[in-house]
Design a protein around this motif. Structure first.
Motif, PDB file in Angstrom:
ATOM      1  N   ASP A 403      -9.302  38.485  38.950  1.00 57.81           N
ATOM      2  CA  ASP A 403      -9.085  38.320  40.395  1.00 57.81           C
ATOM      3  C   ASP A 403      -9.914  37.165  40.944  1.00 57.81           C
ATOM      4  N   ALA A 404     -11.104  36.958  40.360  1.00 62.93           N
ATOM      5  CA  ALA A 404     -11.956  35.850  40.820  1.00 62.93           C
ATOM      6  C   ALA A 404     -11.346  34.504  40.437  1.00 62.93           C
ATOM      7  N   CYS A 405     -10.409  34.546  39.487  1.00 58.46           N
ATOM      8  CA  CYS A 405      -9.774  33.289  39.042  1.00 58.46           C
ATOM      9  C   CYS A 405      -8.487  32.999  39.814  1.00 58.46           C
ATOM     10  N   VAL A 406      -8.099  33.910  40.702  1.00 58.01           N
ATOM     11  CA  VAL A 406      -6.870  33.686  41.460  1.00 58.01           C
ATOM     12  C   VAL A 406      -7.225  32.995  42.774  1.00 58.01           C
ATOM     13  N   GLN A 407      -6.505  31.925  43.059  1.00 57.77           N
ATOM     14  CA  GLN A 407      -6.747  31.152  44.275  1.00 57.77           C
ATOM     15  C   GLN A 407      -5.440  30.991  45.014  1.00 57.77           C
ATOM     16  N   VAL A 408      -5.426  31.318  46.316  1.00 59.04           N
ATOM     17  CA  VAL A 408      -4.227  31.082  47.124  1.00 59.04           C
ATOM     18  C   VAL A 408      -4.234  29.613  47.523  1.00 59.04           C
ATOM     19  N   ALA A 409      -3.081  28.948  47.406  1.00 58.62           N
ATOM     20  CA  ALA A 409      -2.972  27.549  47.842  1.00 58.62           C
ATOM     21  C   ALA A 409      -1.742  27.417  48.730  1.00 58.62           C
ATOM     22  N   ARG A 410      -1.917  26.744  49.865  1.00 56.07           N
ATOM     23  CA  ARG A 410      -0.787  26.548  50.787  1.00 56.07           C
ATOM     24  C   ARG A 410      -0.382  25.080  50.872  1.00 56.07           C
ATOM     25  N   THR A 411      -1.219  24.188  50.348  1.00 54.01           N
ATOM     26  CA  THR A 411      -0.893  22.757  50.361  1.00 54.01           C
ATOM     27  C   THR A 411      -1.083  22.193  48.952  1.00 54.01           C
ATOM     28  N   TRP A 412      -0.529  20.990  48.741  1.00 48.54           N
ATOM     29  CA  TRP A 412      -0.649  20.347  47.439  1.00 48.54           C
ATOM     30  C   TRP A 412      -2.112  20.082  47.094  1.00 48.54           C
ATOM     31  N   GLU A 434      14.198  21.786  41.475  1.00 48.39           N
ATOM     32  CA  GLU A 434      13.741  20.388  41.451  1.00 48.39           C
ATOM     33  C   GLU A 434      12.263  20.296  41.818  1.00 48.39           C
ATOM     34  N   VAL A 435      11.872  21.128  42.773  1.00 54.27           N
ATOM     35  CA  VAL A 435      10.470  21.114  43.212  1.00 54.27           C
ATOM     36  C   VAL A 435       9.576  21.607  42.076  1.00 54.27           C
ATOM     37  N   GLU A 436      10.069  22.622  41.363  1.00 48.28           N
ATOM     38  CA  GLU A 436       9.301  23.180  40.226  1.00 48.28           C
ATOM     39  C   GLU A 436       9.137  22.107  39.142  1.00 48.28           C
ATOM     40  N   LYS A 437      10.209  21.381  38.873  1.00 47.30           N
ATOM     41  CA  LYS A 437      10.129  20.307  37.865  1.00 47.30           C
ATOM     42  C   LYS A 437       9.154  19.239  38.331  1.00 47.30           C
ATOM     43  N   ASP A 438       9.145  19.001  39.630  1.00 50.51           N
ATOM     44  CA  ASP A 438       8.268  17.986  40.201  1.00 50.51           C
ATOM     45  C   ASP A 438       6.795  18.395  40.052  1.00 50.51           C
ATOM     46  N   VAL A 439       6.530  19.679  40.247  1.00 45.80           N
ATOM     47  CA  VAL A 439       5.150  20.176  40.079  1.00 45.80           C
ATOM     48  C   VAL A 439       4.703  19.909  38.643  1.00 45.80           C
ATOM     49  N   LYS A 440       5.614  20.160  37.680  1.00 48.31           N
ATOM     50  CA  LYS A 440       5.278  19.923  36.265  1.00 48.31           C
ATOM     51  C   LYS A 440       4.970  18.445  36.049  1.00 48.31           C
ATOM     52  N   ALA A 441       5.846  17.604  36.623  1.00 57.54           N
ATOM     53  CA  ALA A 441       5.688  16.152  36.416  1.00 57.54           C
ATOM     54  C   ALA A 441       4.383  15.656  37.032  1.00 57.54           C
ATOM     55  N   ARG A 442       4.078  16.166  38.243  1.00 55.68           N
ATOM     56  CA  ARG A 442       2.900  15.663  38.963  1.00 55.68           C
ATOM     57  C   ARG A 442       1.596  16.203  38.385  1.00 55.68           C
ATOM     58  N   THR A 443       1.673  17.264  37.568  1.00 50.96           N
ATOM     59  CA  THR A 443       0.405  17.823  37.027  1.00 50.96           C
ATOM     60  C   THR A 443       0.271  17.535  35.532  1.00 50.96           C
ATOM     61  N   SER A 471       6.644  21.230  48.443  1.00 47.74           N
ATOM     62  CA  SER A 471       7.690  20.406  49.070  1.00 47.74           C
ATOM     63  C   SER A 471       7.596  20.389  50.596  1.00 47.74           C
ATOM     64  N   GLY A 472       6.853  21.351  51.156  1.00 43.00           N
ATOM     65  CA  GLY A 472       6.790  21.424  52.619  1.00 43.00           C
ATOM     66  C   GLY A 472       8.029  22.077  53.211  1.00 43.00           C
ATOM     67  N   LYS A 473       9.001  22.402  52.355  1.00 42.00           N
ATOM     68  CA  LYS A 473      10.209  23.085  52.860  1.00 42.00           C
ATOM     69  C   LYS A 473       9.878  24.546  53.167  1.00 42.00           C
ATOM     70  N   PRO A 474      10.787  25.232  53.870  1.00 46.50           N
ATOM     71  CA  PRO A 474      10.517  26.644  54.163  1.00 46.50           C
ATOM     72  C   PRO A 474      10.316  27.444  52.867  1.00 46.50           C
ATOM     73  N   ALA A 475       9.210  28.161  52.807  1.00 46.93           N
ATOM     74  CA  ALA A 475       8.912  28.936  51.591  1.00 46.93           C
ATOM     75  C   ALA A 475       9.794  30.183  51.567  1.00 46.93           C
ATOM     76  N   LYS A 476      10.219  30.549  50.331  1.00 48.15           N
ATOM     77  CA  LYS A 476      11.095  31.734  50.205  1.00 48.15           C
ATOM     78  C   LYS A 476      10.351  32.887  49.527  1.00 48.15           C
TER      79      LYS A 476
END
Ligand SMILES: O=C1CCCN[C@@H]1CCCn1cnc2ccccc2c1=O
Length: 485
Positions: A403-412, A434-443, A471-476
């Protein structure tokens, strides 16, 4: 010397390689990616298997055994998703000096082995549900860094393959099996896991949806898939023509599931609970729960002490506790303490002249080194209590650490920062591939890219207007992300 040369928090990879060998779980083998599972490891596998096998028998799932070899024709049948896995398939091309007419694949998984026969055996609705499981090995000729238990070219697993008349039955079983996997991890291995659904990108490509239990290794900051339970939908029924005539005489395709956990579970247990003295085995999966060590002194009644050790073992075994005495006369008590600590035995009992004289024993916990003097009359009750306490405190400690290793993130920015701190990230996501693929590419980087681990069934509040972290789009939905094995 007896101790480990590597420290867990300093060089984890070397520590792990050393502890699996010094703990006598693994012997390295002269073929890369292959390991010898010694009895100390096999005993853990068998204890889990005993539980899981009994549970699936309650669900009327039957064990079977299909051949190791797969004909190429049938393997190609799954061509759409197989091409991603093709490089991992191992082939037999010769017997003796002669080339085989047609090369034969070694099973990496058994869908294509089993489903032609599901098609043959399933005719009418009375043939359903067909629910089979097999305990076997599979081979995947992987090339990324091999790691005992975690990533090997051959591993042990169970693979369940079930077929139902309706989607509802399949959906229900997927979650029943997933709950068994949670119990394997949380109740036996004392490891906290997260139940969730894989993204479309990370799911089993041949299936309909994938659920999994996700564990986490704090030392490396990597998630690890603990076990998977897939609903295959009717995809394989279509591919292999697994149809049946329903009550109304209509022809329809079956709904299928497939699910597995593997010997990887043992590696996760070692990584989570192990320390700088060696393995730490949760009592429920320890083949030896209590080791009794005599501590003789020159002028003491050595025979009396030895007899007291044997009597202690007998009393514990009669109570169903897995106990043994180490009466070897060619090793000192100190040597024995280190040896059994290295092997992770949850509880050590020492009997020295004082203990013997007072008709008591000294119990020492492996997880926190706490010492307790126990009068012989209370032996079984107190030892059972201590074993339960050890099991529980290992789980609590692992859960607090996870639990100490879990971090909530709301921005890039928050996401990248948490990733750099070896965290597992819980973030609101727009659920777009596409956003998921982008996260992979950017990291991408030498540490490996971040990927989505699962969307937890237990979803936190998602207030209207919450934005996707990437992506800044509405989160689902909320999803866990991180680097992984
Ligand atoms: O997870 C499970 C649960 C048990 C039964 N199989 C499914 C899916 C296995 C996915 N997979 C995984 N590696 C592979 C490697 C080579 C060829 C095929 C495959 C392959 O289909």
């Amino acid at each position: 010397g007896l101790g480990l040369t590597n420290k867990k928090d300093e060089n984890f990879g070397e520590w792990y390689s050393e502890v699996v060998v010094n703990g006598e779980m693994i012997e390295y083998y002269d073929i890369s990616g292959c390991y010898i599972l010694r009895p100390w490891a096999m005993a853990v596998w068998e204890i889990m298997q005993k539980f899981f096998d009994a549970e699936i028998k309650k669900m009327k799932i039957k064990n079977c055994y299909f051949p190791l070899f797969v004909s190429p024709a049938v393997l190609q049948k799954e061509k759409d998703h197989i091409e991603g896995f093709a490089p991992e398939v191992a082939w037999v091309t010769k017997s003796g000096q002669s080339e085989l007419e047609v090369p034969i694949a070694i099973r990496p998984t058994s869908e294509t082995v089993m489903y032609p026969y599901y098609s043959k055996w399933i005719r009418g609705h009375r043939d359903l549900p067909l629910k089979l499981n097999q305990w076997c090995n599979v081979v995947r000729w992987e090339f990324s860094n091999p790691t005992p238990f975690i990533r090997s070219r051959e591993f042990l697993w169970q693979e369940g393959h079930t077929a139902f008349a309706t989607k509802e039955e399949a959906d229900t079983e997927v979650l029943e099996i997933l709950e068994l996997y949670r119990r394997i991890y949380e109740e036996f291995l004392a490891i906290p896991v997260i139940k969730g659904k894989k993204s479309e990108l990370e799911k089993f490509a041949g299936g309909f949806y994938t659920t999994s239990v996700e564990a986490f290794i704090p030392n490396t900051g990597r998630g690890i898939q603990g076990a998977t339970s897939h609903c295959l939908g009717q995809n394989f029924a279509k591919m292999f023509e697994i149809n049946f005539e329903n009550e109304k005489g209509e022809k329809s395709m079956v709904w299928q599931n497939s699910w597995a956990y593997s010997s990887r579970t043992i590696g996760v247990m070692i990584m989570v609970h192990g320390d700088d003295k060696g393995l730490v085995l949760p009592p429920r999966v320890a083949s030896l729960q209590v080791v009794v060590v005599p501590v003789p002194y020159k002028d003491a009644d050595t025979q009396g002490i030895f007899d007291a050790c044997s009597a202690t073992v007998d009393t514990l075994c009669e109570a169903g506790i897995r106990a043994e005495a180490d009466l070897r006369d060619n090793y000192s008590p100190g040597w024995k303490y280190s040896h059994w600590e290295m092997k992770g035995v949850p509880l050590r009992i020492e009997i020295g002249p004082k203990d013997f004289a007072n008709n008591q024993v000294r119990a020492v916990r492996r997880d926190n080194s706490a010492k307790t003097d126990i009068p012989h009359a209370e032996l079984v009750e107190k030892v059972n209590q201590m074993l339960e306490d050890i099991q529980q405190s290992l789980f609590v400690a692992a859960k607090e650490k996870r639990d100490a290793c879990v971090q909530v993130a709301r921005t890039w920015e928050e996401f990248v920062e948490a990733l750099g701190q070896k965290k597992m990230i819980l973030a609101p996501w727009c659920d777009e591939e596409e956003v998921e693929k982008d996260v992979k590419a950017r990291t991408k980087g030498e540490m490996g890219a971040a990927k989505s681990l699962c969307s937890p069934f237990d979803q936190p509040e998602l207030p209207e207007g919450t934005k996707c972290f990437a992506s800044g789009k509405p989160a689902k939905k909320w999803s866990y992300w991180g680097r992984s094995y």
